[in-house]
Motif scaffolding. Sequence first.
Motif, PDB file in Angstrom:
ATOM      1  N   VAL A 152     -19.114  -0.559  -6.231  1.00 14.01           N
ATOM      2  CA  VAL A 152     -18.987   0.513  -5.263  1.00 14.01           C
ATOM      3  C   VAL A 152     -17.705   0.263  -4.497  1.00 14.01           C
ATOM      4  N   TYR A 153     -16.817   1.217  -4.440  1.00 18.83           N
ATOM      5  CA  TYR A 153     -15.529   1.038  -3.777  1.00 18.83           C
ATOM      6  C   TYR A 153     -15.543   1.754  -2.431  1.00 18.83           C
ATOM      7  N   PHE A 154     -15.179   1.016  -1.418  1.00 18.08           N
ATOM      8  CA  PHE A 154     -15.116   1.595  -0.082  1.00 18.08           C
ATOM      9  C   PHE A 154     -13.666   1.701   0.330  1.00 18.08           C
ATOM     10  N   LYS A 155     -13.272   2.874   0.758  1.00 20.03           N
ATOM     11  CA  LYS A 155     -11.949   3.018   1.343  1.00 20.03           C
ATOM     12  C   LYS A 155     -11.975   2.491   2.777  1.00 20.03           C
ATOM     13  N   HIS A 156     -10.768   2.298   3.317  1.00 21.63           N
ATOM     14  CA  HIS A 156     -10.684   1.805   4.688  1.00 21.63           C
ATOM     15  C   HIS A 156     -11.246   2.795   5.702  1.00 21.63           C
ATOM     16  N   GLN A 157     -11.357   4.078   5.315  1.00 19.01           N
ATOM     17  CA  GLN A 157     -11.854   5.034   6.281  1.00 19.01           C
ATOM     18  C   GLN A 157     -13.278   4.727   6.706  1.00 19.01           C
ATOM     19  N   ALA A 212      -1.403   6.159   7.479  1.00 22.45           N
ATOM     20  CA  ALA A 212      -2.709   6.372   8.104  1.00 22.45           C
ATOM     21  C   ALA A 212      -3.828   5.799   7.257  1.00 22.45           C
ATOM     22  N   GLN A 213      -3.779   6.032   5.938  1.00 18.75           N
ATOM     23  CA  GLN A 213      -4.814   5.518   5.051  1.00 18.75           C
ATOM     24  C   GLN A 213      -4.755   4.003   4.947  1.00 18.75           C
ATOM     25  N   ALA A 214      -3.539   3.454   4.897  1.00 19.28           N
ATOM     26  CA  ALA A 214      -3.390   2.008   4.745  1.00 19.28           C
ATOM     27  C   ALA A 214      -3.972   1.247   5.926  1.00 19.28           C
ATOM     28  N   PHE A 215      -3.816   1.786   7.136  1.00 13.46           N
ATOM     29  CA  PHE A 215      -4.237   1.077   8.335  1.00 13.46           C
ATOM     30  C   PHE A 215      -5.520   1.632   8.946  1.00 13.46           C
ATOM     31  N   ASN A 216      -6.132   2.591   8.262  1.00 13.92           N
ATOM     32  CA  ASN A 216      -7.390   3.165   8.748  1.00 13.92           C
ATOM     33  C   ASN A 216      -7.229   3.768  10.148  1.00 13.92           C
ATOM     34  N   ILE A 217      -6.173   4.547  10.300  1.00 13.81           N
ATOM     35  CA  ILE A 217      -5.934   5.242  11.560  1.00 13.81           C
ATOM     36  C   ILE A 217      -5.749   6.721  11.257  1.00 13.81           C
TER      37      ILE A 217
END
Length: 568
Positions: free
Chosen positions: A44-49, A98-103
């Motif tokens: 299961v893959y979780f993104k940083h979001q 934004a995606q890389a740093f979860n912002i």
Amino acid sequence: MNSLFSLSSTRDATLKGFLFGASPDHISKLRSCASVSYPGKEFVYFKHQQSIPRSFPRLWSNGYSRSFASLSSFAESEGEDTHHQEISKAVEEAPGMAQAFNISPRTASAISVIIALAALVCPLFMTSLSQGLPLKTKILSYATLLFGFYMAWNIGANDVANAMGTSVGSGALTIRQAVMLAAVLEFSGAFLMGTHVTSTMQKGILLTNVFQGKDTLLFAGLLSCLAAAGTWLQVASYFGWPVSTTHCIVGSMVGFGMVYGGPGAVFWSSLAKVTLSWVISPVIGAMVSFIVYKCIRRFVYSATNPGKAAASVGPIVVFLGVAGVSFAAFPLSKSLPIALLQAIICGFAGAFLIYRIIRKQLGHLLNEELEAKPESTTSKNIGFLSNIAGPTGSQLEIVYGVFGYMQVVSACFMSFAHGGNDVSNAIGPLAAALSILHNGITGGLILIPNDVLAWGGFGIVAGVMMWGYRVISTIGKKITELTPTRGFAAEFAAATVVLCASKLGLPISATHTLVGAVMGVGFARGLNSVRAETVKQIVTSWVVTIPVGAFFAVVYTWILTKVFSFIL
């Protein structure tokens, strides 16, 4: 590529405990379930979001902070030969800031705007513009500082992966943690350890006397070299290609020197050394990392108690690494005995730090394993090149934990050293250009003010923050799959090769060596473990670095000389 948290099963209660804050006692009760729940195909893959707690800030907190085995043990539980499944289509190859740093995108845009405004405003308060100079000279000095910032920005965007890429790829750090650490350490290294003197011609590539009496041409050439090297670095960073910043500067200066000074203006022997490093660096890096990784598998994995073996060897390896980096990268004294003593003290400090971390975070697991009955082993009959299966269960947790912490410590020291060393690629030509603008060609050493060093450090930090994740993704994930043990082998091998070569005067590129080291770890697991397409793209970017830098330098010099003919 997005940084991923990979779980072996949605039903794994132990992993849920690690991720969502279960108590150590609860985790301990469920560990027996975790040791046999790695089928290798259910991910299961979780993104940083998603709201997943970060672990590094809790390294020194009470309680259990993170189990590296829990996040990636599927990669080693079957001998470390099981490949990850293809990344899901939902994961983009080049995520935004934004995606890389979860912002949020708005926050990312705000950070970028603040950095841009700071880059435009800060030069107005630097000593280079407050010396009672004519308005025309102030304007040119302001433009020169911006050229230097642009080069430093691209150094940060591309070269931060040299220190942090393997740590992110192995899961020891998230991209956000790596970038924040790199930002602090790169600036500290650049400001505290950056060289305070430079020469008019950097890297021993061009002859100074060829340009005597041609101050405007040389000034335009130095600015063009900064712009040309920065342009190619930005292109390479956009595509995630790790290239050598030194080679970019060399290629730019060669192009400028040949066209505007003639073939006699170039030290061809220096250029030959740079070209030779294309072959030497990755080959030696691959060989050493291959040996280091095989040593880990042979002497740690095949030990009666792999966890205890890893915990014992960790502080020793960190001592050697930290002492070596301290002595070779930024000696604190010109006296050899004093510099050696200082390096040993730094090494002991690093070893003590990793020892305390290991005992505090993994001590309960080590004690449990010591009380358990050791399993039988056939290590006496295992060859050095044998394909040794990795440990499982709590032993794997300990091994991954130890090597993960070792990676973080070594990455911090390498990042600090990189800031001190490579800031000269931007600040050297910048200081030389400012000196020519203010005093003309001197041919001697040029003092670099502290605010110019800080300016270069700020440029590196800005590049790290805005684009550093791109090349980190390539080093850490796209060449071969990394775990804490693989990542440490690559990082330790690269650092060892670079430090030894720098002392021996061999032509070595840190970027090329690290790429070769990551490939060497992949080869140790089998030829199919290295992604040939990624390697092909990286090697192609290396080959074209010098000619492309030379081309841009010639074009930019032509443009600037035309502009200066109307201004000066």
